[in-house]
Design a protein around this motif. Sequence first.
Motif, PDB file in Angstrom:
ATOM      1  N   LYS A  39       0.839  -1.195   0.000  1.00 38.93           N
ATOM      2  CA  LYS A  39       0.000   0.000   0.000  1.00 38.93           C
ATOM      3  C   LYS A  39       0.873   1.245   0.000  1.00 38.93           C
ATOM      4  O   LYS A  39       1.901   1.285   0.685  1.00 38.93           O
ATOM      5  CB  LYS A  39      -0.919   0.010   1.221  1.00 38.93           C
ATOM      6  N   PHE A  40       0.461   2.250  -0.744  1.00 39.93           N
ATOM      7  CA  PHE A  40       1.180   3.518  -0.762  1.00 39.93           C
ATOM      8  C   PHE A  40       0.195   4.636  -1.100  1.00 39.93           C
ATOM      9  O   PHE A  40      -0.890   4.387  -1.659  1.00 39.93           O
ATOM     10  CB  PHE A  40       2.337   3.493  -1.773  1.00 39.93           C
ATOM     11  N   THR A  41       0.575   5.850  -0.775  1.00 35.71           N
ATOM     12  CA  THR A  41      -0.297   7.006  -0.999  1.00 35.71           C
ATOM     13  C   THR A  41       0.226   7.819  -2.178  1.00 35.71           C
ATOM     14  O   THR A  41       1.416   8.170  -2.216  1.00 35.71           O
ATOM     15  CB  THR A  41      -0.358   7.892   0.251  1.00 35.71           C
ATOM     16  N   TYR A  42      -0.664   8.109  -3.114  1.00 31.47           N
ATOM     17  CA  TYR A  42      -0.282   8.903  -4.288  1.00 31.47           C
ATOM     18  C   TYR A  42      -0.804  10.328  -4.144  1.00 31.47           C
ATOM     19  O   TYR A  42      -1.995  10.549  -3.915  1.00 31.47           O
ATOM     20  CB  TYR A  42      -0.852   8.271  -5.564  1.00 31.47           C
ATOM     21  N   LYS A  43       0.110  11.319  -4.286  1.00 32.76           N
ATOM     22  CA  LYS A  43      -0.259  12.728  -4.181  1.00 32.76           C
ATOM     23  C   LYS A  43       0.251  13.520  -5.377  1.00 32.76           C
ATOM     24  O   LYS A  43       0.439  14.732  -5.288  1.00 32.76           O
ATOM     25  CB  LYS A  43       0.299  13.323  -2.883  1.00 32.76           C
ATOM     26  N   GLY A  44       0.466  12.835  -6.483  1.00 28.71           N
ATOM     27  CA  GLY A  44       0.958  13.511  -7.683  1.00 28.71           C
ATOM     28  C   GLY A  44      -0.164  13.979  -8.592  1.00 28.71           C
ATOM     29  O   GLY A  44      -1.341  14.012  -8.214  1.00 28.71           O
ATOM     30  N   LYS A  45       0.209  14.305  -9.827  1.00 32.10           N
ATOM     31  CA  LYS A  45      -0.756  14.783 -10.809  1.00 32.10           C
ATOM     32  C   LYS A  45      -1.657  13.634 -11.261  1.00 32.10           C
ATOM     33  O   LYS A  45      -1.224  12.496 -11.372  1.00 32.10           O
ATOM     34  CB  LYS A  45      -0.029  15.370 -12.012  1.00 32.10           C
ATOM     35  N   THR A  46      -2.886  13.960 -11.507  1.00 30.86           N
ATOM     36  CA  THR A  46      -3.831  12.959 -12.000  1.00 30.86           C
ATOM     37  C   THR A  46      -3.941  13.049 -13.514  1.00 30.86           C
ATOM     38  O   THR A  46      -3.605  14.073 -14.128  1.00 30.86           O
ATOM     39  CB  THR A  46      -5.211  13.146 -11.360  1.00 30.86           C
ATOM     40  N   SER A  47      -4.421  11.971 -14.127  1.00 36.66           N
ATOM     41  CA  SER A  47      -4.545  11.930 -15.582  1.00 36.66           C
ATOM     42  C   SER A  47      -5.693  11.013 -15.962  1.00 36.66           C
ATOM     43  O   SER A  47      -6.174  10.222 -15.146  1.00 36.66           O
ATOM     44  CB  SER A  47      -3.237  11.442 -16.221  1.00 36.66           C
ATOM     45  N   GLY A  48      -6.118  11.107 -17.210  1.00 36.02           N
ATOM     46  CA  GLY A  48      -7.198  10.273 -17.711  1.00 36.02           C
ATOM     47  C   GLY A  48      -6.654   9.001 -18.332  1.00 36.02           C
ATOM     48  O   GLY A  48      -5.446   8.855 -18.545  1.00 36.02           O
ATOM     49  N   PRO A  49      -7.515   8.055 -18.650  1.00 30.99           N
ATOM     50  CA  PRO A  49      -7.072   6.789 -19.237  1.00 30.99           C
ATOM     51  C   PRO A  49      -6.548   6.992 -20.655  1.00 30.99           C
ATOM     52  O   PRO A  49      -6.995   7.899 -21.376  1.00 30.99           O
ATOM     53  CB  PRO A  49      -8.341   5.940 -19.228  1.00 30.99           C
ATOM     54  N   PRO A  50      -5.589   6.198 -21.066  1.00 28.43           N
ATOM     55  CA  PRO A  50      -5.085   6.294 -22.444  1.00 28.43           C
ATOM     56  C   PRO A  50      -6.163   5.882 -23.454  1.00 28.43           C
ATOM     57  O   PRO A  50      -7.137   5.221 -23.105  1.00 28.43           O
ATOM     58  CB  PRO A  50      -3.893   5.340 -22.455  1.00 28.43           C
ATOM     59  N   LYS A  51      -5.981   6.266 -24.697  1.00 29.24           N
ATOM     60  CA  LYS A  51      -6.954   5.983 -25.735  1.00 29.24           C
ATOM     61  C   LYS A  51      -7.137   4.475 -25.897  1.00 29.24           C
ATOM     62  O   LYS A  51      -6.171   3.720 -25.983  1.00 29.24           O
ATOM     63  CB  LYS A  51      -6.498   6.601 -27.056  1.00 29.24           C
ATOM     64  N   GLY A  52      -8.375   4.060 -25.910  1.00 30.31           N
ATOM     65  CA  GLY A  52      -8.686   2.648 -26.076  1.00 30.31           C
ATOM     66  C   GLY A  52      -8.467   1.811 -24.812  1.00 30.31           C
ATOM     67  O   GLY A  52      -8.481   0.578 -24.894  1.00 30.31           O
ATOM     68  N   TRP A  53      -8.279   2.457 -23.684  1.00 26.93           N
ATOM     69  CA  TRP A  53      -8.018   1.723 -22.442  1.00 26.93           C
ATOM     70  C   TRP A  53      -9.234   0.935 -21.985  1.00 26.93           C
ATOM     71  O   TRP A  53     -10.365   1.421 -21.978  1.00 26.93           O
ATOM     72  CB  TRP A  53      -7.588   2.680 -21.336  1.00 26.93           C
ATOM     73  N   LYS A  54      -8.974  -0.294 -21.574  1.00 25.10           N
ATOM     74  CA  LYS A  54      -9.991  -1.142 -20.978  1.00 25.10           C
ATOM     75  C   LYS A  54      -9.406  -1.742 -19.695  1.00 25.10           C
ATOM     76  O   LYS A  54      -8.340  -2.364 -19.736  1.00 25.10           O
ATOM     77  CB  LYS A  54     -10.419  -2.263 -21.922  1.00 25.10           C
TER      78      LYS A  54
END
Length: 275
Positions: free
Chosen positions: A143-158
């Motif tokens: 387990k770890f905590t993420y506090k960086g920049k967020t982003s959307g899923p890549p094209k065609g991501w499933k």
Amino acid sequence: MARWLGQLLVLAVVAGVALTALATPASAHGQLAMSTPAKDSTVKEPLESLALYFTEKPAPNAYFTVTTPSGARVDEPWSHGQPKRLDEPVTEYNLVDGTWQPNLYHTGFPAMVPVAYWPEQGLYVARYMSVASDGEKVTGEVKFTYKGKTSGPPKGWKAPVNEPDPALLNPSEPGAAVPSAGAAAPATPQATPQAAASNAPQAASGFDLSVWLLPAALVVGVGFMVVRAARRPSPRGAQVRRRPTGPPARTPPGRPATASRKAKGAKAVKTAKRR
């Protein structure tokens, strides 16, 4: 007395559990040695992949997932990475002729788990499931905590929906996945007498002082409490009889006079004779 017996029973149970835990070292191989990011750490920049280092190569059909705080999976198919020297050596045990023998491992074999994107901040969990060269199941999580920049899923991501290989769920059954000699050879233990002695004290005869130290201390404590309880006086015997209070009892009629009355009578007789 019942209270003392209850406490003694609890101590006896604790001593038995401690003895069992200390007398049985962990025998499984291929355990997680370190990870990037580390357990319970904070990540401030997006990572392309996570690296989980084991004391031997994970099985070819090992199973890895990475989930976001909301439970969505963001992992991609994993692969073996380049072995790396561990920051701290790991000691694992082998049962040889009825004695647990320590082996010291200095090299970590990574499983590289790519992360497709980082949709949110918060607590992420990387889970793993594999089987060691000795047939034991290897499972856990980081387990770890993420506090960086967020982003959307890549094209065609499933998002992946694959499940673990059934052989990983029951590795002890025939046909279970065990690392092959070429694809997942176990790490060569690098152990020296000095290293083994410093990391897991083990006498040549198989007697381990640390195994018996805590249970012996518990047994001594139980014996002390038994002696103390036996010497404790009974509540009835400890009661002190109180002397009755109130005016002195009068002498009933017909009883002999007390010493003081006799003295007064003798004095009166002497006075009469003088007269």
